[in-house]
Design a protein around this motif. Structure first.
Motif, PDB file in Angstrom:
ATOM      1  N   GLY A 199      -2.062   0.123 -11.865  1.00 15.24           N
ATOM      2  CA  GLY A 199      -3.231  -0.620 -12.282  1.00 15.24           C
ATOM      3  C   GLY A 199      -4.123  -0.945 -11.105  1.00 15.24           C
ATOM      4  O   GLY A 199      -3.820  -0.677  -9.940  1.00 15.24           O
ATOM      5  N   ALA A 200      -5.260  -1.543 -11.403  1.00 13.27           N
ATOM      6  CA  ALA A 200      -6.234  -1.842 -10.357  1.00 13.27           C
ATOM      7  C   ALA A 200      -5.797  -2.991  -9.466  1.00 13.27           C
ATOM      8  O   ALA A 200      -6.216  -3.099  -8.318  1.00 13.27           O
ATOM      9  N   GLU A 201      -4.940  -3.888  -9.980  1.00 15.87           N
ATOM     10  CA  GLU A 201      -4.555  -5.064  -9.201  1.00 15.87           C
ATOM     11  C   GLU A 201      -3.136  -5.481  -9.573  1.00 15.87           C
ATOM     12  O   GLU A 201      -2.763  -5.462 -10.739  1.00 15.87           O
ATOM     13  N   THR A 202      -2.351  -5.824  -8.575  1.00 19.03           N
ATOM     14  CA  THR A 202      -1.007  -6.359  -8.780  1.00 19.03           C
ATOM     15  C   THR A 202      -0.937  -7.708  -8.080  1.00 19.03           C
ATOM     16  O   THR A 202      -1.104  -7.785  -6.857  1.00 19.03           O
ATOM     17  N   SER A 203      -0.698  -8.761  -8.831  1.00 12.66           N
ATOM     18  CA  SER A 203      -0.672 -10.104  -8.261  1.00 12.66           C
ATOM     19  C   SER A 203       0.642 -10.782  -8.608  1.00 12.66           C
ATOM     20  O   SER A 203       1.428 -10.291  -9.407  1.00 12.66           O
ATOM     21  N   PRO A 241      -3.021  10.619  -4.241  1.00 11.47           N
ATOM     22  CA  PRO A 241      -2.552   9.433  -3.540  1.00 11.47           C
ATOM     23  C   PRO A 241      -3.649   8.426  -3.245  1.00 11.47           C
ATOM     24  O   PRO A 241      -3.369   7.310  -2.852  1.00 11.47           O
ATOM     25  N   LEU A 242      -4.956   8.861  -3.404  1.00 15.06           N
ATOM     26  CA  LEU A 242      -6.031   7.956  -3.059  1.00 15.06           C
ATOM     27  C   LEU A 242      -6.317   6.944  -4.157  1.00 15.06           C
ATOM     28  O   LEU A 242      -7.162   6.081  -3.990  1.00 15.06           O
ATOM     29  N   ILE A 243      -5.676   7.076  -5.317  1.00 15.37           N
ATOM     30  CA  ILE A 243      -5.809   6.058  -6.352  1.00 15.37           C
ATOM     31  C   ILE A 243      -5.174   4.779  -5.827  1.00 15.37           C
ATOM     32  O   ILE A 243      -3.983   4.729  -5.545  1.00 15.37           O
ATOM     33  N   ALA A 244      -5.981   3.743  -5.634  1.00 12.82           N
ATOM     34  CA  ALA A 244      -5.523   2.573  -4.890  1.00 12.82           C
ATOM     35  C   ALA A 244      -5.508   1.332  -5.773  1.00 12.82           C
ATOM     36  O   ALA A 244      -6.210   1.241  -6.784  1.00 12.82           O
ATOM     37  N   VAL A 245      -4.690   0.378  -5.364  1.00 18.92           N
ATOM     38  CA  VAL A 245      -4.600  -0.918  -6.029  1.00 18.92           C
ATOM     39  C   VAL A 245      -4.687  -2.003  -4.976  1.00 18.92           C
ATOM     40  O   VAL A 245      -4.439  -1.772  -3.785  1.00 18.92           O
ATOM     41  N   ASP A 246      -5.038  -3.183  -5.405  1.00 17.01           N
ATOM     42  CA  ASP A 246      -5.030  -4.370  -4.547  1.00 17.01           C
ATOM     43  C   ASP A 246      -3.858  -5.246  -4.948  1.00 17.01           C
ATOM     44  O   ASP A 246      -3.610  -5.444  -6.144  1.00 17.01           O
ATOM     45  N   ILE A 247      -3.126  -5.762  -3.977  1.00 19.66           N
ATOM     46  CA  ILE A 247      -1.960  -6.590  -4.267  1.00 19.66           C
ATOM     47  C   ILE A 247      -2.105  -7.942  -3.577  1.00 19.66           C
ATOM     48  O   ILE A 247      -2.765  -8.073  -2.543  1.00 19.66           O
ATOM     49  N   SER A 248      -1.490  -8.951  -4.167  1.00 19.25           N
ATOM     50  CA  SER A 248      -1.494 -10.295  -3.589  1.00 19.25           C
ATOM     51  C   SER A 248      -0.210 -10.999  -3.984  1.00 19.25           C
ATOM     52  O   SER A 248       0.441 -10.641  -4.960  1.00 19.25           O
ATOM     53  N   GLY A 249       0.162 -11.995  -3.218  1.00 24.05           N
ATOM     54  CA  GLY A 249       1.390 -12.725  -3.508  1.00 24.05           C
ATOM     55  C   GLY A 249       1.615 -13.839  -2.513  1.00 24.05           C
ATOM     56  O   GLY A 249       0.681 -14.272  -1.812  1.00 24.05           O
ATOM     57  N   ARG A 250       2.865 -14.273  -2.444  1.00 15.73           N
ATOM     58  CA  ARG A 250       3.209 -15.406  -1.585  1.00 15.73           C
ATOM     59  C   ARG A 250       4.588 -15.210  -0.999  1.00 15.73           C
ATOM     60  O   ARG A 250       5.504 -14.723  -1.685  1.00 15.73           O
ATOM     61  N   VAL A 251       4.754 -15.590   0.252  1.00 14.89           N
ATOM     62  CA  VAL A 251       6.041 -15.541   0.952  1.00 14.89           C
ATOM     63  C   VAL A 251       6.523 -16.976   1.127  1.00 14.89           C
ATOM     64  O   VAL A 251       5.797 -17.826   1.652  1.00 14.89           O
TER      65      VAL A 251
END
Length: 703
Positions: free
Chosen positions: A88-92, A19-29
């Motif tokens: 993946g490493a990043e979800t944008s 579970p420690l495999i981590a990703v960074d996410i970004s977006g807009r509301v």
């Protein structure tokens, strides 16, 4: 023994580290109504939270890879929760639209999302059943095509919008929902009042807004549905991303049905011969999201060949309707300098229908092609000024209608073009006083110009105030609108041209609507309750009605005034994120006001005095089940109120089980329609099927 112990500790360590495999996410509301960023919203995933900036943007780091629930909360908006797979490493590029707690008179009916999951529609029958289960919404079906009625409105007065694109109407003047290439549905919104300016003059009976999922993960799926009466549907879909900014999707469907079923005719049992129908469709789409630009392009094509069986007293064993349709739509939203936001929409569509009726019940054969094409382009610009948001829009439409009569070429109708140019403005006001009082209002005006029928105007004013008292909220909303609706091609040129002719000099119909609505809600960790009651009035002047003249031909004319008064009650209860119960009751009084004393003050045909719907749902650990009931009152079928369709009560049920197994998720669904085998008719002399069953097997694969 030490070797075994070492392997055991290694397995435990691997499970603990996974579970420690981590990703960074970004977006807009963003605000659903305006498309502008929402600042101050709290975005959380797996006990990690952040707040959106002034433009609605957010970033979260170290999110565990895999399926997670993303939640968004804001004092002025409805809470948002959705299952998303992070890999993946990043979800944008995660775009989230929030809907105001009290904006217009009608909240979103999120029938499709259960515990954050999206329901897939695998057949036209499922689309029809799902839409007809919505409060105040009913379907009108008899000989093939299926229209939508909202609170007793005519199908031609209801506008259907899919992913922001206005759907074309058929030769009869309404949108056939059975032919829409829909699959994954995110939400359906029913607007009865408070209709935005861009729809005001073409949606005098309401708007059905369907949003499909645009954020599906990469993968594929295939499903097969087998139902009673030799009915089957097979669908396949695939989604993949060649790059972070681009997503491509494809979906195809094939359905076939014999649809012959027994029905009771007096003391004997007869067979309803519906003639075989086949429908095929394919839809391709591409999404692009990068920086401040979001674009979408879709192309869909369908073919159909279906029987037109006529009514039970005038069967048509060889009658047939064939045709195809092609539609291309594009939509782009982007930001302009000085904090302006813009959206552009364009669509091109063409549909052809070949009607072959060798011996209809009027004893006049029909063999003709009806061709409709439509081109549209629209652009809007909006900007927020403090508590106010202004929007300006322009739209251009060109429609064409032609008939090729194979039996009587002299009755051919060359392409008749119709061009409409529209412009509108709309001003929204949104203010939160303290942390408990929310005030929203909007006013709008729209002008439409037709190259033959002149100009028309539509105006709308809507307002609401909501007060929070702890976990309790109460709200009051009301509004008034007036719209002028140009005649449809169905009014100008009749489908069965062998015994009717159109009237190109018809005047626009005028619709006046007003309503007042009270609602209350209670939200706790374990329960959510919503109650509302809406009193409404709808008046139509210069109503277009087809009447038979002395020469035997049917012709349309601006005939009378229709007055409708009613009330709609809704109760929705949700417990422990597992149980959901909803009840709706729509009461109508719809009468004619006309100089013709024979029908003055009589009931308008096909307006049921009441319609009740009850729905119960349960979902937990991949299993879901539900039951839906619909009760409809007596409907007159003639202007003189001398014939009618009897009241009926229908109950449907379903059960579904989904079992995720890594990247593969199989599911099994069972449906039972009309489980008590009720005999009923939606249109007179068109009996509907009795008890029927369906089983759907589906396999989904996610990359």
């Amino acid at each position: 023994m030490p070797e075994v112990r070492g392997k055991l500790w290694g397995a435990i360590l691997a499970l603990w580290m996974a579970p420690l495999i981590a990703v960074d996410i970004s977006g807009r509301v963003v605000d659903y109504a305006t498309g502008l960023g929402v600042s101050g919203a709290i975005v959380s995933v797996d006990n990690r939270a952040t707040t959106t900036d002034f433009d609605g943007r957010f970033t979260l780091t170290n999110i565990p890879e895999g399926e997670q629930i993303i939640r968004v909360e804001h004092v002025a908006y409805e809470p948002f929760a959705e299952h998303i797979v992070f890999r993946g490493a990043e979800t944008s590029g995660i775009n989230i639209s929030l809907r105001p707690r009290v904006y217009s008179s009608d909240p979103v009916i999120s029938f499709a999302r259960r515990n954050g999951r999206t329901r897939t529609l695998d057949s036209p029958e499922e689309i029809i059943a799902l839409i007809s289960s919505l409060p105040g919404v009913s379907v009108v079906q008899g000989d093939g095509e299926v229209g939508v009625s909202i609170r007793g409105s005519r199908p031609k007065d209801v506008l259907v919008v899919v992913d922001g694109v206005q759907q074309a109407r058929n030769a009869r003047g309404f949108t056939d929902i059975a032919s829409l290439p829909l699959s994954r549905i995110a939400s359906i919104e029913v607007l009865t009042d408070g209709i935005p300016a861009e729809y005001a003059s073409i949606a005098t009976g309401g708007v059905l807004i369907i949003e499909t999922r645009r954020d599906e993960p990469d993968g594929a799926e295939i499903s097969h549905r087998q139902a009673s009466f030799a009915s089957s549907t097979t669908t396949g879909a695939m989604t993949f991303r060649p790059s972070r900014a681009v997503k491509l999707s494809a979906r195809s469907s094939f359905s076939s049905a014999k649809s012959d079923f027994p029905y009771q005719a007096g003391d004997t049992t007869a067979i309803r011969n519906n003639n075989r129908s086949d429908k095929r469709s394919i839809a391709l789409s591409a999404d692009y999201t990068a920086n401040n630009v979001t674009a979408w392009l879709s192309v869909s094509y369908y073919t159909l060949g279906e029987g037109m069986p006529g009514d039970i007293y005038h069967p048509l064993p060889t009658a047939r309707r064939k045709g195809d349709g092609l539609e291309t739509a594009a939509r782009a939203a982007f930001e302009l300098p000085l904090k302006f936001a813009s959206e552009i929409k364009a669509s091109v569509g063409r549909a052809e229908r070949h009607f072959y009726i060798p011996r209809p019940f009027v004893f006049v054969p029909v063999d003709a092609e009806h061709i409709i094409d439509k081109y549209s382009a629209q652009t809007t610009v909006s900007r927020a000024f403090g508590d106010f948001t202004g929007k300006l829009g322009v739209r251009w439409d060109e429609e064409g209608y032609a008939v090729e009569n194979n039996l009587a070429p002299s009755r051919n109708i060359p392409r008749e073009p119709r061009r409409i140019a529209s412009t509108w403005w709309q001003v929204d006001y949104h203010r939160v006083f303290g942390e408990a009082t929310t005030v929203r209002a909007f006013s709008s005006a729209r002008w439409d110009g037709n190259d033959e029928l002149g100009f028309s105007r539509s105006i709308t004013a809507e307002g609401s105030i909501a007060q929070g008292i702890g976990k309790l909220s109460i709200a009051l909303a009301g509004g008034y609108s007036e719209a002028h609706h140009f005649p449809e091609f169905a009014d100008l040129y009749w489908l069965r041209d062998a015994f009717a002719e159109g009237n190109p000099n018809l005047a626009p119909e005028t619709a006046q609507r007003q309503h007042i609505r009270f609602s209350a809600g209670y939200r706790a960790d374990w329960a959510t309750v919503d109650i509302d009651c809406d009193f409404f009035a709808r008046d139509f002047d210069s109503v277009i009605i087809w009447k038979r003249d002395f020469d035997g031909l049917y012709r349309p004319r601006n005939f009378s005034r229709e007055e409708t008064r009613g009330r709609e009650d809704n109760i929705r209860l949700r417990l422990f994120e597992m149980f959901e119960l909803s009840w709706s009751n729509t009461v109508l009084s719809a009468i004619h006001r006309t100089p013709e004393r024979a029908i003055d003050s009589l009931w308008i045909p096909f307006r049921a005095p009441y319609e009740q719907k009850l729905s119960a749902r349960f979902s937990h650990l991949g299993f879901s089940a539900g039951i839906d009931g619909r009760m409809l009152g007596k409907r007159y079928t003639l202007l003189a109120n001398t014939k009618w369709a009897e009241p009926y009560e229908i109950w449907d049920a379903f059960a579904e089980y989904r079992r995720p197994m890594g990247a593969i998720e199989p599911s099994l669904r069972l449906d039972a329609q009309n489980i008590f085998d009720e005999e009923y008719e939606i249109l007179t002399n068109y009996p509907m099927p009795g008890r029927s069953w369906a089983i759907t097997i589906k396999l989904e694969y996610k990359l």
